[in-house]
Every structure is written in C-alpha cells, then in structure tokens.
Write a protein that holds these residues in place. Structure first.
Motif, short mmCIF file in Angstrom:
data_model
loop_
_atom_site.label_atom_id
_atom_site.label_comp_id
_atom_site.label_asym_id
_atom_site.label_seq_id
_atom_site.Cartn_x
_atom_site.Cartn_y
_atom_site.Cartn_z
N ILE A 275 0.83 -1.20 0.00
CA ILE A 275 0.00 0.00 0.00
C ILE A 275 0.86 1.24 0.00
CG2 ILE A 275 -1.71 1.28 1.33
CD1 ILE A 275 -2.67 -1.52 2.34
N ASP A 276 0.54 2.16 -0.93
CA ASP A 276 1.25 3.42 -1.05
C ASP A 276 0.38 4.54 -0.49
OD1 ASP A 276 3.13 5.39 -1.86
OD2 ASP A 276 3.70 4.16 -3.57
N SER A 277 0.46 5.74 -1.04
CA SER A 277 -0.22 6.91 -0.47
C SER A 277 -1.74 6.86 -0.64
CB SER A 277 0.32 8.19 -1.12
OG SER A 277 1.72 8.30 -0.92
N TYR A 278 -2.21 6.26 -1.73
CA TYR A 278 -3.65 6.27 -2.01
C TYR A 278 -4.14 4.83 -2.23
CZ TYR A 278 -3.25 11.29 -2.44
OH TYR A 278 -3.02 12.61 -2.17
N LEU A 279 -5.39 4.61 -1.82
CA LEU A 279 -6.02 3.29 -1.93
C LEU A 279 -7.32 3.44 -2.71
CD1 LEU A 279 -5.62 0.35 -0.82
CD2 LEU A 279 -7.19 0.99 1.00
N TYR A 280 -7.60 2.47 -3.59
CA TYR A 280 -8.78 2.55 -4.46
C TYR A 280 -9.61 1.27 -4.35
CZ TYR A 280 -5.77 6.14 -6.48
OH TYR A 280 -4.94 7.23 -6.66
N GLU A 281 -10.93 1.47 -4.19
CA GLU A 281 -11.88 0.37 -4.15
C GLU A 281 -12.81 0.51 -5.35
OE1 GLU A 281 -15.03 -1.61 -1.02
OE2 GLU A 281 -14.92 0.57 -1.18
N PRO A 282 -12.76 -0.42 -6.32
CA PRO A 282 -13.58 -0.27 -7.53
C PRO A 282 -15.06 -0.49 -7.26
CG PRO A 282 -12.39 -2.35 -7.56
CD PRO A 282 -11.90 -1.60 -6.37
N ASN A 283 -15.88 0.12 -8.11
CA ASN A 283 -17.33 -0.12 -8.05
C ASN A 283 -17.64 -1.58 -8.29
OD1 ASN A 283 -18.13 2.51 -7.56
ND2 ASN A 283 -18.32 3.03 -9.73
N VAL A 284 -18.80 -2.03 -7.79
CA VAL A 284 -19.19 -3.43 -7.97
C VAL A 284 -19.39 -3.77 -9.44
CG1 VAL A 284 -20.20 -3.73 -5.69
CG2 VAL A 284 -21.62 -2.87 -7.56
N SER A 285 -19.72 -2.78 -10.29
CA SER A 285 -19.87 -3.06 -11.72
C SER A 285 -18.54 -3.48 -12.33
CB SER A 285 -20.44 -1.84 -12.45
OG SER A 285 -19.58 -0.73 -12.32
N ILE A 286 -17.44 -2.89 -11.86
CA ILE A 286 -16.10 -3.27 -12.32
C ILE A 286 -15.79 -4.70 -11.90
CG2 ILE A 286 -13.63 -2.77 -12.14
CD1 ILE A 286 -15.04 -0.55 -13.59
N LEU A 287 -16.12 -5.01 -10.65
CA LEU A 287 -15.83 -6.35 -10.11
C LEU A 287 -16.67 -7.40 -10.81
CD1 LEU A 287 -15.59 -5.47 -6.31
CD2 LEU A 287 -13.72 -5.72 -7.95
N LYS A 288 -17.96 -7.12 -11.02
CA LYS A 288 -18.82 -8.08 -11.71
C LYS A 288 -18.34 -8.29 -13.14
CE LYS A 288 -22.23 -10.77 -12.76
NZ LYS A 288 -22.35 -12.13 -12.21
N ALA A 289 -17.90 -7.22 -13.78
CA ALA A 289 -17.42 -7.32 -15.16
C ALA A 289 -16.14 -8.14 -15.25
CB ALA A 289 -17.20 -5.93 -15.73
N GLY A 290 -15.35 -8.16 -14.16
CA GLY A 290 -14.12 -8.93 -14.15
C GLY A 290 -12.90 -8.17 -14.64
N ALA A 291 -12.92 -6.84 -14.51
CA ALA A 291 -11.80 -6.02 -14.98
C ALA A 291 -10.74 -5.86 -13.89
CB ALA A 291 -12.31 -4.65 -15.42
N PHE A 292 -10.31 -6.98 -13.31
CA PHE A 292 -9.44 -6.95 -12.14
C PHE A 292 -8.04 -6.42 -12.46
CE2 PHE A 292 -12.21 -10.79 -11.43
CZ PHE A 292 -13.10 -10.14 -10.59
N LYS A 293 -7.51 -6.77 -13.63
CA LYS A 293 -6.17 -6.34 -14.01
C LYS A 293 -6.21 -5.17 -14.99
CE LYS A 293 -4.93 -10.45 -15.45
NZ LYS A 293 -4.08 -11.53 -16.02
N SER A 294 -7.20 -5.16 -15.87
CA SER A 294 -7.28 -4.12 -16.89
C SER A 294 -7.34 -2.73 -16.29
CB SER A 294 -8.51 -4.33 -17.78
OG SER A 294 -8.51 -5.60 -18.37
N ILE A 295 -8.12 -2.60 -15.22
CA ILE A 295 -8.28 -1.27 -14.63
C ILE A 295 -6.97 -0.76 -14.03
CG2 ILE A 295 -9.06 -2.07 -12.34
CD1 ILE A 295 -11.09 0.30 -12.51
N ALA A 296 -6.18 -1.66 -13.46
CA ALA A 296 -4.88 -1.27 -12.91
C ALA A 296 -3.94 -0.85 -14.03
CB ALA A 296 -4.29 -2.42 -12.11
N ALA A 297 -3.89 -1.65 -15.09
CA ALA A 297 -2.99 -1.35 -16.20
C ALA A 297 -3.38 -0.05 -16.89
CB ALA A 297 -3.01 -2.50 -17.20
N ARG A 298 -4.68 0.16 -17.09
CA ARG A 298 -5.15 1.34 -17.82
C ARG A 298 -4.92 2.62 -17.03
NH1 ARG A 298 -9.87 1.28 -20.99
NH2 ARG A 298 -9.64 -0.97 -21.16
N LEU A 299 -5.08 2.57 -15.70
CA LEU A 299 -4.99 3.79 -14.89
C LEU A 299 -3.65 3.94 -14.18
CD1 LEU A 299 -8.58 3.80 -13.31
CD2 LEU A 299 -7.77 5.01 -15.35
N GLY A 300 -2.73 3.04 -14.43
CA GLY A 300 -1.41 3.15 -13.82
C GLY A 300 -1.40 2.87 -12.33
#
Length: 393
Positions: A275-300
């Motif tokens: 854990i660094d300075s900021y922590l992010y919890e994705p919306n349930v729509s992201i989790l249901k969609a299964g974008a577990f790695k894509s969202i990290a890669a896309r947003l750095g």
C-alpha cells in the motif's frame, strides 16, 4: 379484477389513501366492504414504490400496477431509459412483455413497438397501461415468443427479451439455459428476424458462461445504480464474437465508466505491491465485469494482491470508477492504538481478502459504525494489513 380496480370509486380510494399504512387499511376491511381491499392495498403499495422508481408511471392516471414484489424486481426508470438510449429505429419487439415497463421506455425510441406476452391477463393490463401512457402505436400479441417469431413476416431493428428464471423459486441463475423462454433455441429465429438483439438478465448470471452459451456477443453492459448491480445487458448483432466489449457503468455517475475485453484482461501482467499513499476500491460493476487487471494497467495503479481487488498509487488518480482514499497509517486491532488514532471509536470497515469479518472486528475492538475514518482490512504483497484511511479530496 381489472374492471373492479378501474372503477372511479376504487381509483379515488387509491389516490385518497396513497399515504395510509397498508396494515392499518387491512384492519379496517369491514369498513370498505365494497372495495376489493387486498388488491387495492397492493396497488397503493406499488404506487408508493413507483413514485421514486417510475415517476412517469406515477404521474399517469388509472394505471394498473404489478404487485409490490414484482415492481421491486422490475426495471427502474433509470435502467429502462438507459436501455432505450442504446437503440432507435423503425420497429422493435419485446418478446417478454410482462407489465410493459421496459416496453414503455423502449417505445419512445422506435416508431412502432410490438408487445409479446404469453399470459393473457398481463397483455390486457399492458394494453390498458400503454394507452394511459400515450403509447398508441403499440401492437399486442398474446402468444409465446417462439410462435410469434415463426408467424411474423416483420423484420425488426431490435428484438428485446428479459428471460425469467425457470420454476417458481428464487434460485440463483448462473446459465442461460436456466431461463425461459429458451434463448438458445430462439437465437436462430431472432437473428433471422432482427438486426440487433438486446437481452436483459439477472446480475447473478455468469457473464463468461453466457457469452460462450450464446456463441458470442457484441457488447455486455454491467449496469449498476449507487454501487449495486441491477442488470446485465447482452447485445448481439452481426459483429458478435467471443471477445465482446464489456462496459461497466453506474447510472448514478455516468461520467465515470470503464470498458475493456477479456483478451485484454488476460494479456495484462501485473506486478503486485504494498500500500502506497492512495487506496482505491472499484465499483461493484467493475468487479462483476471482471476487470481486475485491466483497470490497474489502464490507470497506472498497483494491485495489492491477486485476490484482494484493491489498488494503490503514489499520487492521486482522478475519476477512478469507485472510491478513492488517502492512506493515513497501518494500524493494529489494539484498543489502545485504535483509541489514539480514532478518539470517538467510530469508523467504517471494509474487508477484502482478510481472515476476519467486519462483525468479528467490531466485536473484538468495540469500534462503532460511521464517522469520517475508514479501515481497510486486506492483504497486500507483504501480508495481512489494516490500513486507516480517509476519503481522498
């Protein structure tokens, strides 16, 4: 019963008693011997729900409402309007018309609408309600979806259906084959008769399994409102493939959405971190969609752990589709330490990939719910962690 509910006396009774307590009304049944009170009370309950869920229906006069539970499980104005925004054209057909809620909104995007429903009592109600809503160009067909498609010579710009669970039990649905009408057997007919197919399903449905069963899709929309997934939408046309675009959207904030595909998700190779300075919890729509790695890669972002589905960064990432927090400190469940960090002992707790539940943590520490602080109990690359956070500004 429809005729009884539509008499001027009963309609006036419904309006006059809209804000009354249903249980109290039922206790006074003897006072209203000329009123079909059980059905009227259901109408009153449904009208109350419609006031916020379907305001255009609530404003219309003389509508017949579905039972309260059915209305609770039906589309809201937000989700129905979203579906209607995806398509437009000359003709569409709703193969599972039901109470006509989705039909009434989709009709606004097409010149002609065809309502199909096998239950004749629902057809009668829908015909009445659509007239009250000013939808005068609709055609009504009391028949099975398959029979309608076999007999019609029409070609549709859109075929819409909302297949129901098989049986009368509220069982979980994980496969298309557990629904009716039988979408898989109808697919060839629907593709022959329609330019596009839009299928709405329960959020419990397994997305990847459904895509495989359907032989592909063009898009899948995971639709949430206020961080609760309401429905899945499968769009099928001549561009359908087994690697469709997956769109995760929360209608409470349509400016922040996310889209990807499963090939992209599988190709991402992430390094997990602490854990660094900021922590992010994705919306349930992201989790249901299964974008577990894509969202990290896309947003750095850095993913904490393969099973944690929380993310971190050194600097704040704007417009994250979910909640963003400033990490204050790592803490323990020591009551002394907690009282020092949180003087009023009030905090919000979220557990992600951690061996204790929220209830167990509250029982152990005496922490109360609420306040401006947030504790995330999770696992990052270096192990189990409790992180004290506040909302990122």
């Amino acid at each position: 019963m429809i005729e009884a509910l539509l008499t001027p006396e009963v309609q006036k009774f419904i309006r006059d008693h809209e804000n009354d307590d249903p249980a109290t009304l039922m206790l006074r049944a003897k006072q209203y011997a000329d009123i079909p009170l059980k059905e009227v009370v259901e109408q009153i309950q449904s009208r109350k729900k419609a006031k916020t869920k379907l305001p255009t229906w609530h404003r219309a006069t003389n509508l017949i409402y579905p039972p309260p539970l059915s209305l609770e499980q039906s589309s809201s104005a937000l989700t129905a309007e979203y579906k209607a925004s995806l398509f437009s054209g000359g003709k569409f057909v709703d193969l599972t018309g039901g109470m006509g809620i989705d039909f009434s909104f989709l009709s606004k995007s097409f010149k002609n609408g065809f309502y199909v429903e096998r239950q004749t009592n629902l057809v009668k109600i829908a015909r009445h309600n659509m007239k009250c809503l000013g939808l005068t160009s609709a055609e009504f067909h009391p028949t099975e979806a398959e029979d309608f498609l076999n007999k019609t010579s029409e070609k549709f710009d859109l075929i819409f259906l909302d297949p129901a669970r098989r049986g009368n039990h509220d069982q979980k649905v994980f496969r298309i084959e557990d629904c009716e009408p039988n979408v898989l057997s109808l697919l060839p007919l629907m593709k022959a008769k329609g330019r596009s197919i839009l299928m709405k399903t329960s959020p419990l449905l397994d997305i990847k399994g459904a895509i495989k069963d359907l032989g592909g899709a063009t898009e899948v929309h995971v639709v949430a409102i206020n961080n609760e997934v309401k429905e899945l939408l499968f769009i099928i046309d001549d561009k359908a493939s087994e690697n469709p675009i997956i769109k995760a959207i929360d209608l409470a904030n349509t400016e922040v959405g996310f889209e990807f595909n499963y090939e992209e998700e599988q190709s991402v190779h992430l390094a997990h971190g602490s854990i660094d300075s900021y922590l992010y919890e994705p919306n349930v729509s992201i989790l249901k969609a299964g974008a577990f790695k894509s969202i990290a890669a896309r947003l750095g972002l850095t993913k904490l752990h393969v099973n944690s589905h929380l993310y971190t960064s050194k600097t704040l990432v704007a417009n994250f589709p979910g909640r963003s927090f400033k990490a204050i400190a790592e803490i323990s469940l020591s009551k002394k330490e907690l009282r020092k960090a949180i003087p009023n002992m009030k905090t919000n707790i979220t557990v992600r990939n951690y061996p204790m539940t929220v209830e167990q943590m509250r029982k152990k520490t005496g922490l109360k719910d609420g306040g401006d602080f947030y504790i995330f109990a999770t696992t990052d690359q270096s192990g189990k962690k409790l992180v004290l956070c506040e909302k990122a500004q």
